[in-house]
Design a protein around this motif. Structure first.
Motif, PDB file in Angstrom:
ATOM      1  N   ASP A 170      21.044 -26.314 -19.723  1.00  0.00           N
ATOM      2  CA  ASP A 170      21.768 -26.227 -18.466  1.00  0.00           C
ATOM      3  C   ASP A 170      22.483 -27.540 -18.178  1.00  0.00           C
ATOM      4  OD1 ASP A 170      20.949 -23.664 -18.105  1.00  0.00           O
ATOM      5  OD2 ASP A 170      19.305 -24.137 -16.752  1.00  0.00           O
ATOM      6  N   ALA A 171      23.765 -27.446 -17.798  1.00  0.00           N
ATOM      7  CA  ALA A 171      24.565 -28.648 -17.588  1.00  0.00           C
ATOM      8  C   ALA A 171      24.163 -29.391 -16.327  1.00  0.00           C
ATOM      9  CB  ALA A 171      26.046 -28.276 -17.535  1.00  0.00           C
ATOM     10  N   ASN A 172      23.870 -28.656 -15.257  1.00  0.00           N
ATOM     11  CA  ASN A 172      23.568 -29.296 -13.975  1.00  0.00           C
ATOM     12  C   ASN A 172      22.210 -28.816 -13.489  1.00  0.00           C
ATOM     13  OD1 ASN A 172      23.586 -30.544 -11.526  1.00  0.00           O
ATOM     14  ND2 ASN A 172      25.141 -29.239 -10.598  1.00  0.00           N
ATOM     15  N   CYS A 173      21.220 -29.704 -13.549  1.00  0.00           N
ATOM     16  CA  CYS A 173      19.860 -29.344 -13.139  1.00  0.00           C
ATOM     17  C   CYS A 173      19.615 -29.636 -11.663  1.00  0.00           C
ATOM     18  CB  CYS A 173      18.833 -30.096 -13.993  1.00  0.00           C
ATOM     19  SG  CYS A 173      18.959 -29.723 -15.753  1.00  0.00           S
ATOM     20  N   ALA A 174      20.564 -30.289 -10.997  1.00  0.00           N
ATOM     21  CA  ALA A 174      20.343 -30.672  -9.609  1.00  0.00           C
ATOM     22  C   ALA A 174      20.298 -29.461  -8.690  1.00  0.00           C
ATOM     23  CB  ALA A 174      21.449 -31.628  -9.158  1.00  0.00           C
ATOM     24  N   SER A 175      21.008 -28.384  -9.072  1.00  0.00           N
ATOM     25  CA  SER A 175      21.040 -27.191  -8.235  1.00  0.00           C
ATOM     26  C   SER A 175      20.316 -26.031  -8.889  1.00  0.00           C
ATOM     27  CB  SER A 175      22.496 -26.788  -7.958  1.00  0.00           C
ATOM     28  OG  SER A 175      23.184 -26.563  -9.190  1.00  0.00           O
ATOM     29  N   ALA A 176      19.234 -26.333  -9.589  1.00  0.00           N
ATOM     30  CA  ALA A 176      18.490 -25.286 -10.281  1.00  0.00           C
ATOM     31  C   ALA A 176      17.931 -24.276  -9.280  1.00  0.00           C
ATOM     32  CB  ALA A 176      17.347 -25.902 -11.087  1.00  0.00           C
ATOM     33  N   PRO A 177      18.034 -22.971  -9.581  1.00  0.00           N
ATOM     34  CA  PRO A 177      17.530 -21.956  -8.652  1.00  0.00           C
ATOM     35  C   PRO A 177      16.008 -21.882  -8.682  1.00  0.00           C
ATOM     36  CG  PRO A 177      18.296 -20.919 -10.657  1.00  0.00           C
ATOM     37  CD  PRO A 177      18.640 -22.381 -10.787  1.00  0.00           C
ATOM     38  N   ARG A 178      15.441 -21.293  -7.652  1.00  0.00           N
ATOM     39  CA  ARG A 178      13.992 -21.096  -7.575  1.00  0.00           C
ATOM     40  C   ARG A 178      13.659 -19.714  -8.105  1.00  0.00           C
ATOM     41  NH1 ARG A 178       9.723 -19.603  -3.989  1.00  0.00           N
ATOM     42  NH2 ARG A 178       8.054 -21.163  -3.933  1.00  0.00           N
ATOM     43  N   LEU A 179      12.534 -19.609  -8.784  1.00  0.00           N
ATOM     44  CA  LEU A 179      12.106 -18.312  -9.289  1.00  0.00           C
ATOM     45  C   LEU A 179      11.994 -17.333  -8.119  1.00  0.00           C
ATOM     46  CD1 LEU A 179       9.373 -19.454 -11.828  1.00  0.00           C
ATOM     47  CD2 LEU A 179      11.543 -18.366 -12.389  1.00  0.00           C
ATOM     48  N   PRO A 180      12.714 -16.220  -8.165  1.00  0.00           N
ATOM     49  CA  PRO A 180      12.753 -15.331  -7.002  1.00  0.00           C
ATOM     50  C   PRO A 180      11.452 -14.598  -6.732  1.00  0.00           C
ATOM     51  CG  PRO A 180      13.911 -14.350  -8.852  1.00  0.00           C
ATOM     52  CD  PRO A 180      13.564 -15.752  -9.270  1.00  0.00           C
ATOM     53  N   THR A 181      10.545 -14.538  -7.707  1.00  0.00           N
ATOM     54  CA  THR A 181       9.307 -13.788  -7.512  1.00  0.00           C
ATOM     55  C   THR A 181       8.198 -14.623  -6.883  1.00  0.00           C
ATOM     56  OG1 THR A 181       8.654 -14.322  -9.778  1.00  0.00           O
ATOM     57  CG2 THR A 181       9.810 -12.241  -9.427  1.00  0.00           C
ATOM     58  N   LEU A 182       8.422 -15.919  -6.677  1.00  0.00           N
ATOM     59  CA  LEU A 182       7.371 -16.762  -6.111  1.00  0.00           C
ATOM     60  C   LEU A 182       7.362 -16.657  -4.592  1.00  0.00           C
ATOM     61  CD1 LEU A 182       7.531 -20.082  -8.160  1.00  0.00           C
ATOM     62  CD2 LEU A 182       6.181 -18.032  -8.585  1.00  0.00           C
ATOM     63  N   PRO A 183       6.167 -16.517  -3.992  1.00  0.00           N
ATOM     64  CA  PRO A 183       6.087 -16.527  -2.524  1.00  0.00           C
ATOM     65  C   PRO A 183       6.309 -17.932  -1.982  1.00  0.00           C
ATOM     66  CG  PRO A 183       3.891 -16.387  -3.486  1.00  0.00           C
ATOM     67  CD  PRO A 183       4.859 -16.274  -4.628  1.00  0.00           C
ATOM     68  N   SER A 184       6.604 -18.020  -0.701  1.00  0.00           N
ATOM     69  CA  SER A 184       6.779 -19.325  -0.073  1.00  0.00           C
ATOM     70  C   SER A 184       5.445 -20.046   0.027  1.00  0.00           C
ATOM     71  CB  SER A 184       7.398 -19.163   1.318  1.00  0.00           C
ATOM     72  OG  SER A 184       6.572 -18.341   2.122  1.00  0.00           O
ATOM     73  N   ASN A 185       5.484 -21.349   0.314  1.00  0.00           N
ATOM     74  CA  ASN A 185       4.286 -22.184   0.418  1.00  0.00           C
ATOM     75  C   ASN A 185       3.479 -22.193  -0.879  1.00  0.00           C
ATOM     76  OD1 ASN A 185       4.935 -22.682   3.121  1.00  0.00           O
ATOM     77  ND2 ASN A 185       3.753 -20.915   3.826  1.00  0.00           N
ATOM     78  N   THR A 186       4.177 -22.033  -1.986  1.00  0.00           N
ATOM     79  CA  THR A 186       3.522 -21.990  -3.292  1.00  0.00           C
ATOM     80  C   THR A 186       3.987 -23.162  -4.140  1.00  0.00           C
ATOM     81  OG1 THR A 186       3.327 -19.580  -3.282  1.00  0.00           O
ATOM     82  CG2 THR A 186       3.199 -20.660  -5.403  1.00  0.00           C
ATOM     83  N   THR A 187       3.041 -23.799  -4.815  1.00  0.00           N
ATOM     84  CA  THR A 187       3.342 -24.908  -5.719  1.00  0.00           C
ATOM     85  C   THR A 187       2.931 -24.525  -7.128  1.00  0.00           C
ATOM     86  OG1 THR A 187       2.940 -26.518  -3.960  1.00  0.00           O
ATOM     87  CG2 THR A 187       2.934 -27.340  -6.214  1.00  0.00           C
TER      88      THR A 187
ATOM     89  N   PHE B  45      -1.364 -21.725  -3.592  1.00  0.00           N
ATOM     90  CA  PHE B  45      -0.802 -21.263  -2.329  1.00  0.00           C
ATOM     91  C   PHE B  45      -1.570 -21.909  -1.184  1.00  0.00           C
ATOM     92  CE2 PHE B  45      -1.029 -18.353   1.309  1.00  0.00           C
ATOM     93  CZ  PHE B  45       0.322 -18.235   1.616  1.00  0.00           C
ATOM     94  N   THR B  46      -0.846 -22.529  -0.264  1.00  0.00           N
ATOM     95  CA  THR B  46      -1.449 -23.215   0.880  1.00  0.00           C
ATOM     96  C   THR B  46      -1.096 -22.455   2.153  1.00  0.00           C
ATOM     97  OG1 THR B  46      -1.138 -25.318  -0.269  1.00  0.00           O
ATOM     98  CG2 THR B  46      -1.707 -25.413   2.070  1.00  0.00           C
ATOM     99  N   ASP B  47      -2.114 -22.060   2.918  1.00  0.00           N
ATOM    100  CA  ASP B  47      -1.846 -21.314   4.139  1.00  0.00           C
ATOM    101  C   ASP B  47      -1.668 -22.259   5.317  1.00  0.00           C
ATOM    102  OD1 ASP B  47      -4.369 -22.180   4.879  1.00  0.00           O
ATOM    103  OD2 ASP B  47      -5.349 -20.243   4.546  1.00  0.00           O
ATOM    104  N   ALA B  48      -1.532 -21.685   6.510  1.00  0.00           N
ATOM    105  CA  ALA B  48      -1.283 -22.489   7.714  1.00  0.00           C
ATOM    106  C   ALA B  48      -2.444 -23.417   8.041  1.00  0.00           C
ATOM    107  CB  ALA B  48      -0.992 -21.569   8.901  1.00  0.00           C
ATOM    108  N   LYS B  49      -3.649 -23.087   7.594  1.00  0.00           N
ATOM    109  CA  LYS B  49      -4.825 -23.915   7.849  1.00  0.00           C
ATOM    110  C   LYS B  49      -5.075 -24.917   6.727  1.00  0.00           C
ATOM    111  CE  LYS B  49      -7.176 -20.361  10.596  1.00  0.00           C
ATOM    112  NZ  LYS B  49      -8.405 -19.544  10.733  1.00  0.00           N
ATOM    113  N   LYS B  50      -4.104 -25.070   5.831  1.00  0.00           N
ATOM    114  CA  LYS B  50      -4.188 -26.011   4.710  1.00  0.00           C
ATOM    115  C   LYS B  50      -5.265 -25.629   3.703  1.00  0.00           C
ATOM    116  CE  LYS B  50      -0.989 -28.559   6.611  1.00  0.00           C
ATOM    117  NZ  LYS B  50       0.397 -28.583   6.062  1.00  0.00           N
ATOM    118  N   MET B  51      -5.632 -24.350   3.699  1.00  0.00           N
ATOM    119  CA  MET B  51      -6.588 -23.864   2.707  1.00  0.00           C
ATOM    120  C   MET B  51      -5.826 -23.442   1.448  1.00  0.00           C
ATOM    121  SD  MET B  51      -9.559 -24.255   4.012  1.00  0.00           S
ATOM    122  CE  MET B  51     -10.569 -23.258   2.910  1.00  0.00           C
TER     123      MET B  51
END
Length: 348
Positions: free
Chosen positions: A105-122, A135-141
């Motif tokens: 890939d020529a430009n990695c600065a604007s790499a897309p995010r995997l669309p199947t991943l939920p939010s708050n996921t690392t 996955f981290t919930d609102a209570k930081k668990m």
């Protein structure tokens, strides 16, 4: 009359032929399962494709490859092996935030995010086509799972959730390995000296070593070779970890064999030894402060924060295992500062 000094084209070495193939108009197009997944994700991310350009490139590339194969039998075999290797080796680089790209890939600065991943996921690790997610919930668990971005399948790891619990900010999972499939053994490395190595068999149970026990607290990297698990220490000792199953199907380390042993002090780090009372542990400890009776230095804000982190590590066990990195200052070069040399150890 044909010259006897004609170039022996059929005897060119394969590495030279690989260079020739790479210089053709276009490399062989991606095909198969990974190609389908790549195309699907590009569609989901809104990439546009010039199909006429793709068709034209494939036409010229196909013609060049046909001419190359027609030269002789050895060239045809070289093309077949090169194309097969190209199909197998399509690496993806996935960042912690779920963005992904390939080395081409020529430009990695604007790499897309995997669309199947939920939010708050690392993304914390990967093994073959599976990503390990935190996955981290609102209570930081924290809750952990395996996710396949090609199929969209997700496998929860409640056994790992139960072990980690409410992790402190020092806690880190350093590696997640699948022996074969998510239903088989999953090996997890952490920086916590109470559970540095975790073996999981989803739906069956989990195995943990005794807290702060050797050799597990000295292992800085692990790897499966077939069904066998191996580890390497910071002293570059190679350890075989024999895996077996108990009556309930839970994986256990049934035997430990020290395959390669280096002397104490090797590479200025603590080696695994059997004399636990006199053995350098290689585990990070808090700093020792010398007190001068005539001058008492007031600790700085950084010192206080470091002491708090040290106390947190001692209490939880998080962050108490080193990463297998050794740093030292190289020989001084005239008129220049010393060079900082860093050695990172990995088992491949």
């Amino acid at each position: 009359m044909a010259s006897s000094t004609a170039a022996p084209w059929a005897k060119l070495p394969h590495d030279v032929l690989d260079v020739v193939i790479d210089r053709l108009v276009s490399s062989p197009p991606r095909r198969g399962f990974l190609s389908s997944a790549w195309s699907r994700i590009k569609q989901l991310c809104g990439f546009s494709v010039d199909f006429e350009e793709v068709r034209r490139d494939r036409h010229w590339a196909s013609a060049d490859r046909a001419r190359f194969r027609a030269v002789c039998r050895s060239w045809r075999l070289a093309m077949h092996q090169h194309v097969s290797a190209s199909r197998r080796q399509i690496p993806w680089i996935v960042m912690a935030d779920g963005s992904f790209f390939t080395p081409s890939d020529a430009n990695c600065a604007s790499a897309p995010r995997l669309p199947t991943l939920p939010s708050n996921t690392t993304c914390i690790a990967s093994s073959d086509e599976w990503l390990a997610l935190d996955f981290t919930d609102a209570k930081k668990m924290h809750s952990y799972s395996l996710h396949n971005p090609f199929t969209g399948a997700t496998v929860p790891l409640p056994e790992l959730d139960a072990v980690v619990g409410d992790a402190s900010k020092l806690f880190m999972i350093r590696k997640v390995l699948l022996r074969s499939t998510p239903s088989d053994i999953i090996a997890v490395m952490t920086n916590n000296w109470n559970h540095p190595l975790i073996l999981i068999r989803p739906g069956k149970g989990v195995w943990l070593p005794e807290p702060q026990s050797a050799p597990f607290i000295y292992i800085v990297d692990i790897a499966f070779l077939g069904d066998q698990l191996y580890g390497i220490t910071e002293a570059e000792d190679l350890v075989y970890l024999g895996i077996d199953f108990d009556g309930d199907g839970i994986p256990t380390i049934a035997s430990i064999e020290h395959l390669i042993r280096h002397p104490r002090g090797y590479y200025h780090c603590g080696a695994w030894c059997y004399d636990h009372d006199n053995c350098e542990s290689g585990i990070s400890k808090g700093k020792v402060t010398n007190i001068d009776e005539d001058h008492i230095e007031v600790p700085s804000k950084e010192d206080i924060e470091e002491r708090i982190l040290d106390e947190l590590g001692e209490k939880t066990g998080d962050g108490m295992i080193l990463e297998g990195t050794t740093c030292w200052l190289g020989d001084e070069v005239p008129h220049e500062a010393k060079t900082l040399i860093t050695l990172n150890r990995h088992l491949v």
